[in-house]
Design an enzyme around this catalytic site. Structure first.
Site, short mmCIF file in Angstrom:
data_model
loop_
_atom_site.label_atom_id
_atom_site.label_comp_id
_atom_site.label_asym_id
_atom_site.label_seq_id
_atom_site.Cartn_x
_atom_site.Cartn_y
_atom_site.Cartn_z
N ARG A 41 7.52 -1.33 -3.45
CA ARG A 41 6.05 -1.28 -3.48
C ARG A 41 5.64 0.07 -4.05
NH1 ARG A 41 2.15 0.14 0.98
NH2 ARG A 41 0.30 -1.18 0.87
N GLU B 119 -5.84 -1.73 2.54
CA GLU B 119 -6.49 -1.75 3.85
C GLU B 119 -8.01 -1.87 3.71
OE1 GLU B 119 -3.21 0.59 6.58
OE2 GLU B 119 -4.91 1.75 5.84
N GLU C 147 3.11 -2.77 5.31
CA GLU C 147 3.43 -1.38 5.67
C GLU C 147 3.90 -1.35 7.12
OE1 GLU C 147 0.36 1.52 5.25
OE2 GLU C 147 -0.26 0.81 3.28
#
Length: 391
Positions: free
Chosen positions: A87, A178, A288
């Site tokens: 990522r 997020e 995450e």
């Protein structure tokens, strides 16, 4: 009677054909998570990823990594123990090396050479984007919503195409980081009284999704992930993904951040993943995560230096063995998501050791969450975390 039977059969055939066409139409619209063609067997983690966005900065700072022998590139070490995705964080105009496209392209080439797939994480900012910070890039400020959406679409399309052009096409693209409280504030902020609200936010998300899909090469269309931090908040999660689904935003993966010291015990993650998989009939990914192997090197302000912040410290003590146990238990939670919809996880910045600050000249606040010790040696948790099925 025979003619009536033939008419009945014809009507039945037409009804089946109509139902099949209708199903194809709904799937092509992409309203909400779509069942991906690449999902593996139920209970098998198809994503065992690592975020290596600071790797070039670490190497420039003199940090070296090893797995019990000579120093090797970090992506090679992690691929050798089973990691299969990398990522990469993307900021628009950051300080050199901090999430800029050139660094991400270089890391993608290295990761692909190690046999890993590419997962792009667009922040749509010049710096960190999270639930409390979604700062519009300096060069984009002053745009109205239409102009800003055009910028998002064009930028995303170009970057995704750049990765494909160098032979490292993205398999996953995360549109925003997020984004439970919106993105690109103020026009995409999900707060009462703000200029954009839901209409602004949805327009910007749609622009990012369109750009990602347009930038992917023929035959390698990336899967789209939308990223929330609301583990343990079913009402908030439902509001967020219900609105996205009702607006017809096409996405394939619900991506979650999960850190026990911020989000609570593994049971909170289990309940959230199970709920989202059932409610939206889509795949769920822990995009995450991290767990301390020591409390030395953690930032007390951010809550990663205090063992009292660990909700299951007796089960997962902040030691190398406790970290290994955490990743083993995490894998089990994801494996048990209904209908095999738990895609896997991404360990966040496993190589971010002292010497690389969160911005130029700053400290490194998470050196106790790595999968390498303070000397760069591989910790036991890495083998437990990334071991492929059957190994």
């Amino acid at each position: 009677m025979r003619a009536r039977r033939r008419r009945s059969v014809l009507v039945l055939m037409l009804m089946v054909a109509f139902a099949l066409l209708a199903g194809t139409f709904v799937a092509s619209c992409g309203h909400g998570p779509a069942a991906p063609a690449g999902r593996g067997e139920p209970g098998v983690l198809s994503v065992r990823g690592v975020d290596l966005s600071t790797a070039l900065l670490a190497e420039a700072a003199g940090i070296r990594y090893s797995a019990g022998g000579a120093a090797e590139p970090i992506e090679r070490i992690l691929a050798d123990v089973g990691a299969n995705y990398v990522r990469l964080r993307l900021w628009v105009n950051p300080p050199a090396g901090y999430g800029d496209e050139a660094s991400a392209l270089a890391l993608a080439r290295r990761a692909a050479a190690a046999g890993m797939k590419i997962f792009l994480d667009f922040h749509y900012s010049d710096t960190w984007a999270d639930p409390k910070h979604q700062t519009t890039p300096a060069a984009w400020r002053g745009d109205d919503l239409e102009a800003l959406a055009t910028r998002v679409r064009d930028y995303t399309r170009r970057v995704v195409a750049d990765f494909a052009r160098q032979g490292t096409p993205a398999d996953l693209v995360q549109v925003g980081n997020e984004i439970s409280n919106g993105m690109l504030w103020p026009l995409g902020r999900l707060t009462d009284g703000q200029p954009g609200g839901w209409p602004g936010f949805l327009a910007l998300v749609r622009a990012g999704v369109d750009g990602a899909r347009d930038g992917g090469p023929a035959g390698h269309r990336p899967r789209i992930a939308l990223h929330s931090d609301r583990v343990g908040d079913p009402a908030g999660s439902h509001t967020f993904f219900d609105r996205l689904t009702a607006a017809g935003i096409p996405f394939d993966v619900i991506a979650l951040s999960y850190y026990p010291f911020w989000h609570g015990p593994l049971d909170a993650l289990r309940a959230t993943m199970d709920d989202l998989a059932r409610r939206y009939r889509g795949d769920v990914l822990v995009a995450e995560t991290g767990y301390p192997w020591t409390m030395a090197g953690g930032d007390p302000v951010l809550g990663v230096a205090d063992p009292d912040r660990l909700p299951e410290a007796s089960r997962f003590p902040p030691t190398p063995e406790g970290q290994r146990a955490y990743f083993g238990a995490l894998r089990e939670v994801i494996r048990q998501v209904p209908d095999g919809r738990g895609l896997g996880f991404v360990a966040w910045e496993p190589g971010w050791l002292a010497g690389v600050g969160w911005e130029p000249g700053a400290t490194a606040p998470f050196t106790n969450l790595t999968l390498f010790d303070h000397e760069g040696g591989l910790l036991p948790a890495a083998r437990a975390a990334f071991a492929p099925p059957g190994s």
